[in-house]
Structures are given as C-alpha cells and as structure tokens.
Design a protein around this motif. Structure first.
Motif, PDB file in Angstrom:
ATOM      1  N   GLU A  29       0.823  -1.214   0.000  1.00 18.59           N
ATOM      2  CA  GLU A  29       0.000   0.000   0.000  1.00 18.59           C
ATOM      3  C   GLU A  29       0.850   1.253   0.000  1.00 18.59           C
ATOM      4  OE1 GLU A  29      -0.261  -2.372   2.242  1.00 18.59           O
ATOM      5  OE2 GLU A  29      -2.237  -3.300   1.975  1.00 18.59           O
ATOM      6  N   ASN A  33       0.622   5.290  -1.581  1.00 20.47           N
ATOM      7  CA  ASN A  33       0.789   6.556  -0.872  1.00 20.47           C
ATOM      8  C   ASN A  33       1.915   7.382  -1.480  1.00 20.47           C
ATOM      9  OD1 ASN A  33      -1.276   5.858   0.863  1.00 20.47           O
ATOM     10  ND2 ASN A  33       0.104   4.796   2.266  1.00 20.47           N
ATOM     11  N   ALA A  36       0.601   8.787  -4.719  1.00 21.27           N
ATOM     12  CA  ALA A  36      -0.337   9.876  -4.477  1.00 21.27           C
ATOM     13  C   ALA A  36       0.395  11.125  -4.020  1.00 21.27           C
ATOM     14  CB  ALA A  36      -1.377   9.445  -3.445  1.00 21.27           C
ATOM     15  N   LEU A  42      -3.698   7.531  -9.812  1.00 19.89           N
ATOM     16  CA  LEU A  42      -3.843   6.073  -9.896  1.00 19.89           C
ATOM     17  C   LEU A  42      -5.297   5.752 -10.162  1.00 19.89           C
ATOM     18  CD1 LEU A  42      -1.882   5.259  -6.624  1.00 19.89           C
ATOM     19  CD2 LEU A  42      -0.971   5.154  -8.931  1.00 19.89           C
ATOM     20  N   VAL A  45      -7.359   0.628  -8.775  1.00 17.45           N
ATOM     21  CA  VAL A  45      -6.482  -0.061  -7.823  1.00 17.45           C
ATOM     22  C   VAL A  45      -7.243  -1.266  -7.281  1.00 17.45           C
ATOM     23  CG1 VAL A  45      -5.144   0.171  -5.706  1.00 17.45           C
ATOM     24  CG2 VAL A  45      -5.412   2.127  -7.226  1.00 17.45           C
TER      25      VAL A  45
ATOM     26  N   HIS B  38      -7.231  12.941   2.491  1.00 21.21           N
ATOM     27  CA  HIS B  38      -6.640  11.766   3.146  1.00 21.21           C
ATOM     28  C   HIS B  38      -5.122  11.959   3.281  1.00 21.21           C
ATOM     29  CE1 HIS B  38      -4.651   9.983  -0.391  1.00 21.21           C
ATOM     30  NE2 HIS B  38      -5.676  10.491  -1.076  1.00 21.21           N
ATOM     31  N   GLY B  40      -3.125   9.122   3.201  1.00 24.99           N
ATOM     32  CA  GLY B  40      -2.506   7.895   2.701  1.00 24.99           C
ATOM     33  C   GLY B  40      -3.330   6.674   3.018  1.00 24.99           C
ATOM     34  N   LEU B  41      -2.964   5.606   2.380  1.00 26.60           N
ATOM     35  CA  LEU B  41      -3.667   4.337   2.524  1.00 26.60           C
ATOM     36  C   LEU B  41      -2.890   3.469   3.499  1.00 26.60           C
ATOM     37  CD1 LEU B  41      -6.145   3.178   0.985  1.00 26.60           C
ATOM     38  CD2 LEU B  41      -4.526   2.152  -0.591  1.00 26.60           C
ATOM     39  N   LEU B  42      -3.571   2.991   4.525  1.00 26.71           N
ATOM     40  CA  LEU B  42      -2.870   2.163   5.505  1.00 26.71           C
ATOM     41  C   LEU B  42      -2.984   0.686   5.163  1.00 26.71           C
ATOM     42  CD1 LEU B  42      -3.916   4.058   8.758  1.00 26.71           C
ATOM     43  CD2 LEU B  42      -1.761   4.208   7.521  1.00 26.71           C
ATOM     44  N   SER B  43      -4.148   0.283   4.698  1.00 25.76           N
ATOM     45  CA  SER B  43      -4.266  -1.095   4.242  1.00 25.76           C
ATOM     46  C   SER B  43      -5.347  -1.179   3.173  1.00 25.76           C
ATOM     47  CB  SER B  43      -4.594  -2.046   5.392  1.00 25.76           C
ATOM     48  OG  SER B  43      -5.954  -1.921   5.743  1.00 25.76           O
ATOM     49  N   LEU B  44      -5.141  -2.155   2.303  1.00 28.66           N
ATOM     50  CA  LEU B  44      -6.066  -2.293   1.180  1.00 28.66           C
ATOM     51  C   LEU B  44      -6.509  -3.743   1.072  1.00 28.66           C
ATOM     52  CD1 LEU B  44      -7.313  -1.109  -1.466  1.00 28.66           C
ATOM     53  CD2 LEU B  44      -5.205  -1.765  -2.603  1.00 28.66           C
ATOM     54  N   GLY B  45      -7.794  -3.946   1.105  1.00 34.13           N
ATOM     55  CA  GLY B  45      -8.335  -5.297   0.935  1.00 34.13           C
ATOM     56  C   GLY B  45      -9.704  -5.205   0.309  1.00 34.13           C
ATOM     57  N   GLU B  46     -10.208  -6.333  -0.129  1.00 30.43           N
ATOM     58  CA  GLU B  46     -11.519  -6.328  -0.780  1.00 30.43           C
ATOM     59  C   GLU B  46     -12.645  -6.138   0.222  1.00 30.43           C
ATOM     60  OE1 GLU B  46     -12.264  -9.548  -3.346  1.00 30.43           O
ATOM     61  OE2 GLU B  46     -10.910  -8.796  -4.895  1.00 30.43           O
ATOM     62  N   ARG B  67     -12.656  -1.567  -3.898  1.00 30.56           N
ATOM     63  CA  ARG B  67     -11.473  -1.274  -4.712  1.00 30.56           C
ATOM     64  C   ARG B  67     -11.315   0.235  -4.836  1.00 30.56           C
ATOM     65  NH1 ARG B  67     -12.199  -4.001 -10.132  1.00 30.56           N
ATOM     66  NH2 ARG B  67     -10.595  -2.583 -10.881  1.00 30.56           N
ATOM     67  N   VAL B  68     -10.077   0.654  -5.019  1.00 31.60           N
ATOM     68  CA  VAL B  68      -9.810   2.089  -5.192  1.00 31.60           C
ATOM     69  C   VAL B  68      -9.923   2.388  -6.688  1.00 31.60           C
ATOM     70  CG1 VAL B  68      -8.146   3.943  -4.890  1.00 31.60           C
ATOM     71  CG2 VAL B  68      -8.288   2.123  -3.188  1.00 31.60           C
ATOM     72  N   GLN B  69     -10.964   3.073  -7.027  1.00 32.41           N
ATOM     73  CA  GLN B  69     -11.193   3.362  -8.450  1.00 32.41           C
ATOM     74  C   GLN B  69     -10.215   4.423  -8.952  1.00 32.41           C
ATOM     75  OE1 GLN B  69     -13.482   1.645 -10.225  1.00 32.41           O
ATOM     76  NE2 GLN B  69     -12.689   2.648 -12.061  1.00 32.41           N
ATOM     77  N   ALA B  70      -9.943   5.418  -8.113  1.00 30.32           N
ATOM     78  CA  ALA B  70      -8.981   6.457  -8.497  1.00 30.32           C
ATOM     79  C   ALA B  70      -8.386   7.032  -7.229  1.00 30.32           C
ATOM     80  CB  ALA B  70      -9.664   7.552  -9.295  1.00 30.32           C
ATOM     81  N   MET B  71      -7.143   7.487  -7.339  1.00 30.55           N
ATOM     82  CA  MET B  71      -6.480   8.016  -6.147  1.00 30.55           C
ATOM     83  C   MET B  71      -5.533   9.136  -6.566  1.00 30.55           C
ATOM     84  SD  MET B  71      -4.184   5.884  -3.470  1.00 30.55           S
ATOM     85  CE  MET B  71      -3.300   6.636  -2.127  1.00 30.55           C
ATOM     86  N   THR B  72      -5.690  10.266  -5.893  1.00 33.16           N
ATOM     87  CA  THR B  72      -4.752  11.371  -6.087  1.00 33.16           C
ATOM     88  C   THR B  72      -4.216  11.765  -4.721  1.00 33.16           C
ATOM     89  OG1 THR B  72      -6.463  13.042  -5.864  1.00 33.16           O
ATOM     90  CG2 THR B  72      -6.040  12.219  -8.086  1.00 33.16           C
ATOM     91  N   LYS B  73      -3.456  12.847  -4.688  1.00 36.84           N
ATOM     92  CA  LYS B  73      -2.814  13.234  -3.424  1.00 36.84           C
ATOM     93  C   LYS B  73      -3.852  13.564  -2.344  1.00 36.84           C
ATOM     94  CE  LYS B  73       0.804  16.294  -1.773  1.00 36.84           C
ATOM     95  NZ  LYS B  73       1.673  17.430  -2.117  1.00 36.84           N
TER      96      LYS B  73
END
Lengths: 393, 88
Positions: A29, A33, A36, A42, A45, B38, B40-46, B67-73
């Motif tokens: 992950e 970050n 981003a 992105l 994902v 946000h 940042g992402l700490l954990s990613l799961g379904e 799911r993360v469809q899109a991610m920016t800062k």
C-alpha cells in the motif's frame, strides 16, 4: 474497447496511454501513498491479497512509479499497455488504411456538396424532361455545386420558364434536390350570359331528340342535319316586340356515323414474355458506366429488358454519384399475331372515337385488310351524340 | 485530539466546511465513496480499506468487493458494496 480492469478506454487512455501494473511485496500500500504524494494519478487499484495489488497509471508516470517501487523493494510487472506509444505505433503501421478512411470520408463529404439526385413531384401534364431542362437553364443540373444555388432563384426560374406551373418549390437537401410543383388549372371559358350566339351542328346526323334551354330550336327529331347547320338560334322571335338576341343553350342529340382508319406495318409475329432469362450487373459512377459482365456484344433482341437502378446514399442525408444497375433479361417467345394486332388497333380506334364524341356508340363494324406490307383496320360506328356546339360568329 | 477539537470548533464558529481546513471527509453515494483530504492508505483489501486522516485519525471502510477506483494526493474514490464507515 475495454482495458484489463474492465473500464472503457477513454480519450485520455488513447492519447496518453495507460499501463496496467501489478506490484507485489510487503507493505504494498505504501506504493500507492508514495504515488499519491508525488501527484501520480492512480486508477483501478485492485487488491490481490495481502501482498499484491494491481493499478493503472498513465504511461508517462510509469518510470517514476517503477523507481518508487524499487525503493520499497517491490516487484512490478507490466500487465498491459493501452493507447499512447503503442497506439501511435499501430497507427503508423496502418497509415495507408487511415489515409484510405480519411480519403473516403473526404470523398463522401465532397460528394455531398453536389447534386446527384433530382426528385420531381406533382407534375402530371408537364413532363419531367421539361422541368429538368428548365431547372438546368436556371442553374440546377446533375453534378451542380448546391451551396452556390439559391432555392428562391431556382423556383422563380422554374415559374418563368414554365408558365403551366402555378407554384414550385425547390428543396436542396444534401445531394438531393426535391422539386415540388403544382400545375396551373386550365382557365375556364368565360362568356357573358347575354352574349348572342347560335348552336350549330358539328357533324352530320339524324336528329333523335332536342333539349332547348335558351333560344329557338330550328330542327325536329327525324330531320337530317349537315355540319355547320344552325340547330338552336340565338334570335328569338316575339309576337309583341322586336326579336331578342340571346345566347343559345341546349342539346341536340342525333344519330351519327363515324369512320376511323388506322394503317400499320404488317406484323409478322407477336412477342410474349416467358422462357429463360439472365441478369447483368453494372455500376454507374457519375456518367461513367462500368459493366460487371463480358460479351456485351451478344444479341439481346430476343429478350425483354428490365433495368433496376439503385442509387447509393442515405435517404434524406446524402446521395453519392454511384448507382448499382441490375438488368434483368427475360426471353421472349414469338407467336403469329395479326389478329391480335388488328384487335388491338380496333380497340384503340374505339377508345379514340369514344373520347371524341359526347354520347355513346350504338353499333360498330370492324374491317381488316392487308396489303403487301401494311395492315389496314377500319372502324365504322353508329353513335348517338350531342352535336350542338356554340358558334359565336 | 485536542487539535482536532480546535479545528472542528473553529470550522463551526467560522461556518466553513471542515474539509476547507484540511479535515478528513468522506461522502458515500450508492456503491461509491469519495474520501477527501486523506493522508494515505494504511491497508487495502476487498473487505476493508483503512485510510489515514492525519493527526492520528483513521477511517475504515468495510464492505465487499472494495477497490480504489482512483487516487490522487488529496482524494480517493472507492467503489464496492459499502457496509460500514468507521472512524478511529
């Protein structure tokens, strides 16, 4: 078109190109970050367990993302590449196809600027040929550049050149010109009710009955009259005053005798459709015709020919100067047919006579004679008709 | 936590949205959640996604097929069947 994540391929994907990557490793992950934070966008994902994920980035950000992954000790594998450099390479490889498509589109566009179809409606007595010639004189012809034409000027030109038309409308719709016309109604005979006039006989005959509505009847039933003889006089005698001048009105019915003769070349045989046939195909581009068959010099006199022409285009949108032509030939069988020909001519003579008299045919005889090369058909008919016609002189 | 309370109170007093002052914010609509500001992402799961919100705050989205469809800062768009949004 969809990418590996099932997302529809957008314009951005096509122009800039997108890369589908799979990253594996511990704390995967953190790659997201880092990306981003570095303002790398992105998309899609997708988690693939605790130690793997898939993501999509623009092709231009791939190198930076790979560097980040390397710093995090992650393995990155490229799954697919869409658009961008790959798309441009594909377009380069298929440049002739692209040029052909563009040329076709340009051709369709250019063709739609010219008139390839003239549709005339509403003309019954004025022939389409005359209307086409009048349009041509006004500037509209097959292949003319329609943006330079003025519908108003064409309409005025049409009305000026064809006085039989009361109204005309020209609609220029792409390559098609639709011409609507309304023919002028015939001017009715105008006369003064009080104008002096006699009724005279237009043909010789034996008077059978009379009907006088105005004027003085000069004939009686059973009397023989000759052409031009006065039947109903416009001068009415009066016992107490001067004779009155009126317009004679009425009908004088008489038995008349008519003879009609037609001469035609002696028919050898009669042709009837039937038997075998064949079809020929051709394409007409502009005024040029390209045949899809050989041996066009073969005799086709023994065949009946039907021509079906289909113009290429989208109705109401555009018409191309290309027509598909299908010629269907059907073999004709020949049979002797002098009697049939004589019957046909007699029927025509009968119809002509019926149209020329104001009455009915009572009896008739048909005689047919032949000379060396000619067939002579004579119709003799006894009719009852109104023979009174107006005589203003 | 004290700072969070100060920022929250300030946003309320100034009558401005909290996200204008950098507060983590999440909006859900059907199968989509939009996370703003946000860290940042700490954990990613379904079945769960944990997002850092700054100053120790954490946002946990629970559901299925996430799911993360899109991610920016600053923003994150999450798709899937959302069942819970938890703040820590």
């Amino acid at each position: 078109m969809r990418n590996t994540a099932g997302r529809r391929m957008g314009l951005n994907d096509l122009i800039h190109g997108t890369v589908r990557l799979e990253a594996t490793g511990a704390a995967v992950e953190e790659l997201l970050n880092d990306a981003a934070a570095a303002e790398i966008a992105l998309t899609d994902v997708e988690s693939r367990g605790a130690y793997a994920l898939r993501l999509t980035v623009d092709e231009r950000d791939r190198a930076e993302l790979l560097t980040m992954a390397e710093r995090r000790y992650l393995d990155v594998r490229q799954l697919s590449l869409r658009g961008g450099s790959r798309g441009r390479a594909m377009l380069r490889r298929r440049a002739p196809l692209l040029v052909l498509a563009m040329l076709t589109a340009a051709g369709v566009f250019l063709a739609s600027l010219f008139i390839w179809d003239v549709d005339i409606r509403g003309a019954e007595n004025v022939s389409q040929g005359r209307i086409l010639r009048a349009l041509e004189d006004s500037g509209l012809h097959y292949g003319s550049f329609w943006p330079s034409l003025s519908a108003g000027e064409l309409q005025n030109g049409l009305l000026l050149r064809l006085p039989e038309l009361a109204w005309a409308s020209v609609n220029l719709n792409g390559s098609r010109a639709q011409v609507l016309v309304l023919e002028r109604a015939e001017k009715p005979e105008i006369y003064r009710q009080t104008a002096f006039a006699d009724l005279t006989a237009k043909a010789a005959g034996i008077v059978t009955r009379t009907s006088v509505r105005n004027g003085q009847c000069l004939v009686r039933p059973g009397e023989l009259v000759t052409p031009g003889q006065r039947l109903i006089a416009g001068t009415v005698d009066s016992l107490t005053a001067e004779p009155r001048q009126v317009r004679a009105l009425g009908e004088v019915w008489a038995q008349t005798f008519h003879e009609r003769t037609a001469v035609c070349p002696l028919p050898e045989e009669k042709k009837t459709a039937g038997g075998r046939g064949f079809t020929r195909l051709a394409v007409k581009i502009g005024e040029k015709r390209f045949n899809f068959y050989f041996n066009s010099g073969n005799p086709i006199d023994e065949y009946d020919k039907m021509i079906h022409e289909t113009r290429i285009g989208v109705d109401g949108l555009f018409t191309l100067p290309v027509s598909l032509i299908r010629e269907v030939f059907t073999e004709i069988r020949t049979e002797p047919g002098r009697e049939a020909r004589a019957d046909e001519i007699a029927a025509r003579l009968r119809e002509t006579l019926r149209q020329s008299i104001e009455g009915e045919i009572l009896s008739e005889t048909v005689t047919v004679s032949e000379s060396d090369t000619r067939l002579v058909v004579t119709l003799r008919a006894q009719c009852e008709e109104n023979i009174a016609v107006l005589n203003n002189s | 936590m004290r700072r969070n309370a100060i920022v929250g109170g300030l946003a309320e007093r100034l009558e401005v949205p909290g996200e204008a002052l950098g507060e983590l914010r999440v909006q859900t609509a059907g199968r989509t959640a939009l996370v703003e500001n946000h860290r940042g992402l700490l954990s990613l799961g379904e079945e769960s996604i944990v997002i850092a919100g700054g100053r120790g705050r954490r946002l946990t989205l629970r559901g299925t097929g996430l799911r993360v469809q899109a991610m920016t800062k600053k923003e994150m768009l999450i798709c899937g069947t959302l069942q819970a949004v938890e703040w820590d």
